[in-house]
Design a protein around this motif. Structure first.
Motif, short mmCIF file in Angstrom:
data_model
loop_
_atom_site.label_atom_id
_atom_site.label_comp_id
_atom_site.label_asym_id
_atom_site.label_seq_id
_atom_site.Cartn_x
_atom_site.Cartn_y
_atom_site.Cartn_z
N SER A 167 36.26 -16.33 -0.43
CA SER A 167 35.13 -15.48 -0.76
C SER A 167 33.84 -15.91 -0.06
CB SER A 167 34.92 -15.44 -2.28
OG SER A 167 34.54 -16.71 -2.73
N GLU A 168 33.82 -17.14 0.44
CA GLU A 168 32.63 -17.60 1.14
C GLU A 168 32.59 -16.98 2.53
OE1 GLU A 168 32.59 -21.83 1.20
OE2 GLU A 168 32.54 -21.99 -0.97
N GLU A 169 31.53 -16.23 2.77
CA GLU A 169 31.35 -15.63 4.08
C GLU A 169 30.03 -16.14 4.63
OE1 GLU A 169 31.93 -11.40 4.12
OE2 GLU A 169 33.29 -11.53 2.43
N SER A 170 29.94 -16.17 5.92
CA SER A 170 28.70 -16.64 6.52
C SER A 170 27.60 -15.62 6.27
CB SER A 170 28.92 -16.85 8.03
OG SER A 170 29.06 -15.60 8.67
N PRO A 171 26.36 -16.08 6.26
CA PRO A 171 25.24 -15.15 6.04
C PRO A 171 25.16 -14.04 7.10
CG PRO A 171 24.52 -17.42 5.79
CD PRO A 171 25.93 -17.46 6.28
N GLU A 172 25.57 -14.37 8.32
CA GLU A 172 25.54 -13.35 9.38
C GLU A 172 26.54 -12.23 9.07
OE1 GLU A 172 26.19 -16.69 10.27
OE2 GLU A 172 24.08 -17.14 10.64
N LEU A 230 27.70 -11.41 6.08
CA LEU A 230 27.19 -10.66 4.93
C LEU A 230 26.10 -9.68 5.33
CD1 LEU A 230 27.01 -13.27 2.03
CD2 LEU A 230 28.47 -11.28 2.18
N ASN A 231 25.18 -10.12 6.18
CA ASN A 231 24.10 -9.23 6.63
C ASN A 231 24.63 -8.08 7.46
OD1 ASN A 231 22.11 -10.68 5.31
ND2 ASN A 231 21.69 -11.98 7.07
N ALA A 232 25.63 -8.34 8.30
CA ALA A 232 26.22 -7.27 9.11
C ALA A 232 26.92 -6.25 8.21
CB ALA A 232 27.20 -7.85 10.12
N GLN A 233 27.69 -6.73 7.23
CA GLN A 233 28.35 -5.82 6.30
C GLN A 233 27.33 -5.04 5.48
OE1 GLN A 233 30.85 -8.37 3.96
NE2 GLN A 233 32.36 -8.64 5.59
N ALA A 234 26.29 -5.73 5.02
CA ALA A 234 25.26 -5.07 4.22
C ALA A 234 24.56 -3.98 5.02
CB ALA A 234 24.25 -6.09 3.71
N SER A 235 24.31 -4.25 6.28
CA SER A 235 23.66 -3.26 7.14
C SER A 235 24.52 -2.01 7.29
CB SER A 235 23.38 -3.88 8.51
OG SER A 235 22.88 -2.93 9.40
N LYS A 236 25.81 -2.20 7.49
CA LYS A 236 26.73 -1.06 7.62
C LYS A 236 26.80 -0.26 6.31
CE LYS A 236 29.72 -3.12 11.11
NZ LYS A 236 31.05 -3.66 11.41
N ASN A 264 35.04 -2.14 -4.23
CA ASN A 264 35.58 -3.37 -3.64
C ASN A 264 34.54 -4.27 -3.00
OD1 ASN A 264 38.15 -2.45 -4.39
ND2 ASN A 264 38.37 -1.36 -2.46
N LEU A 265 33.40 -4.43 -3.65
CA LEU A 265 32.39 -5.35 -3.16
C LEU A 265 32.40 -6.63 -3.99
CD1 LEU A 265 29.14 -3.26 -2.54
CD2 LEU A 265 30.72 -4.14 -0.87
N THR A 266 32.24 -7.75 -3.32
CA THR A 266 32.05 -8.99 -4.07
C THR A 266 30.60 -9.03 -4.53
OG1 THR A 266 31.40 -10.24 -2.11
CG2 THR A 266 33.76 -10.19 -2.66
N LEU A 267 30.30 -9.94 -5.44
CA LEU A 267 28.93 -10.06 -5.94
C LEU A 267 28.00 -10.45 -4.80
CD1 LEU A 267 26.98 -10.00 -8.32
CD2 LEU A 267 27.59 -12.37 -8.79
N ALA A 268 28.45 -11.32 -3.93
CA ALA A 268 27.63 -11.74 -2.78
C ALA A 268 27.33 -10.56 -1.86
CB ALA A 268 28.32 -12.85 -2.01
N GLN A 269 28.33 -9.70 -1.63
CA GLN A 269 28.11 -8.53 -0.79
C GLN A 269 27.14 -7.56 -1.46
OE1 GLN A 269 32.23 -7.39 -0.45
NE2 GLN A 269 32.40 -8.17 1.64
N ALA A 270 27.29 -7.35 -2.75
CA ALA A 270 26.38 -6.45 -3.47
C ALA A 270 24.95 -6.96 -3.41
CB ALA A 270 26.83 -6.29 -4.92
N LYS A 271 24.78 -8.27 -3.57
CA LYS A 271 23.43 -8.85 -3.48
C LYS A 271 22.87 -8.70 -2.07
CE LYS A 271 23.66 -12.17 -7.26
NZ LYS A 271 23.60 -13.60 -7.63
N ALA A 272 23.72 -8.82 -1.07
CA ALA A 272 23.26 -8.65 0.31
C ALA A 272 22.84 -7.22 0.57
CB ALA A 272 24.37 -9.07 1.29
N VAL A 273 23.55 -6.25 0.00
CA VAL A 273 23.18 -4.84 0.16
C VAL A 273 21.83 -4.58 -0.51
CG1 VAL A 273 23.78 -2.48 -0.52
CG2 VAL A 273 25.53 -3.98 0.40
#
Length: 177
Positions: free
Chosen positions: A55-60, A62-68, A98-107
């Motif tokens: 579940s650990e993804e790099s900040p880059e 996460l930011n790329a996924q959040a941008s999309k 299907n978002l992790t909590l980290a992905q939701a926070k990044a969005v």
């Protein structure tokens, strides 16, 4: 008085041998149970570590996924905003599964995450127009002819359900001239 062993035709000595064998057998079983408990604990630690690494993804990333995801949400909500021949407000909504909590926070971005109420089951925040301008630079509006626009009225409510891993957006829009 006769012992219980002698009633069955066995001597007291044979009963003692059976008891000692049973004690040895029970001791072996307890040792085996203890080994299995240790192995189970080690395996559960390994599973937790593997889940954490997955579940650990790099900040880059996460930011790329959040941008999309933000771009997709913006186009989805703008597509729902259509002219209606009435002066009432209309609703818009979108779901991102299907978002992790980290992905939701990044969005949501750091600004909205700080304002959010973070409960055991949900992460919720109501974003006003100023917040939306920072998180969604393209904004949520649609131009109509003769200078009219369709715009969000009260911002957007973001709700991330931690049990189902779904980020839900909802809001209202109306026409302004």
């Amino acid at each position: 008085m006769a012992s219980a062993g002698s009633k069955r035709g066995r001597s007291a000595w044979e009963d003692c041998e059976d008891i000692s064998e049973l004690k040895q057998h029970v001791a072996k079983q307890q040792d085996q149970i203890e080994k299995l408990r240790k192995e189970k604990a080690e395996l559960s630690k390994a599973v937790k570590a593997a889940e954490g690494q997955a579940s650990e993804e790099s900040p880059e990333e996460l930011n790329a996924q959040a941008s999309k995801i933000r771009k997709s949400l913006s186009s989805n909500i703008n597509a729902q905003m259509v002219y209606r021949n009435k002066s009432n407000k209309s609703r818009v909504a979108a779901d991102v599964p299907n978002l992790t909590l980290a992905q939701a926070k990044a969005v949501l971005g750091q600004q909205l995450v700080c304002k959010a109420s973070n409960g055991a089951k949900k992460l919720e925040v109501k974003a006003d127009s100023d917040d939306l301008c920072t998180v969604f630079p393209n904004g949520f509006s649609k131009s109509l002819r003769y200078g009219a626009t369709l715009e969000l009225v009260d911002g957007i409510k973001f709700s991330y359900d931690k049990t189902t891993s779904i980020l839900k957006l909802s809001g209202t829009y109306s026409m302004s001239k």
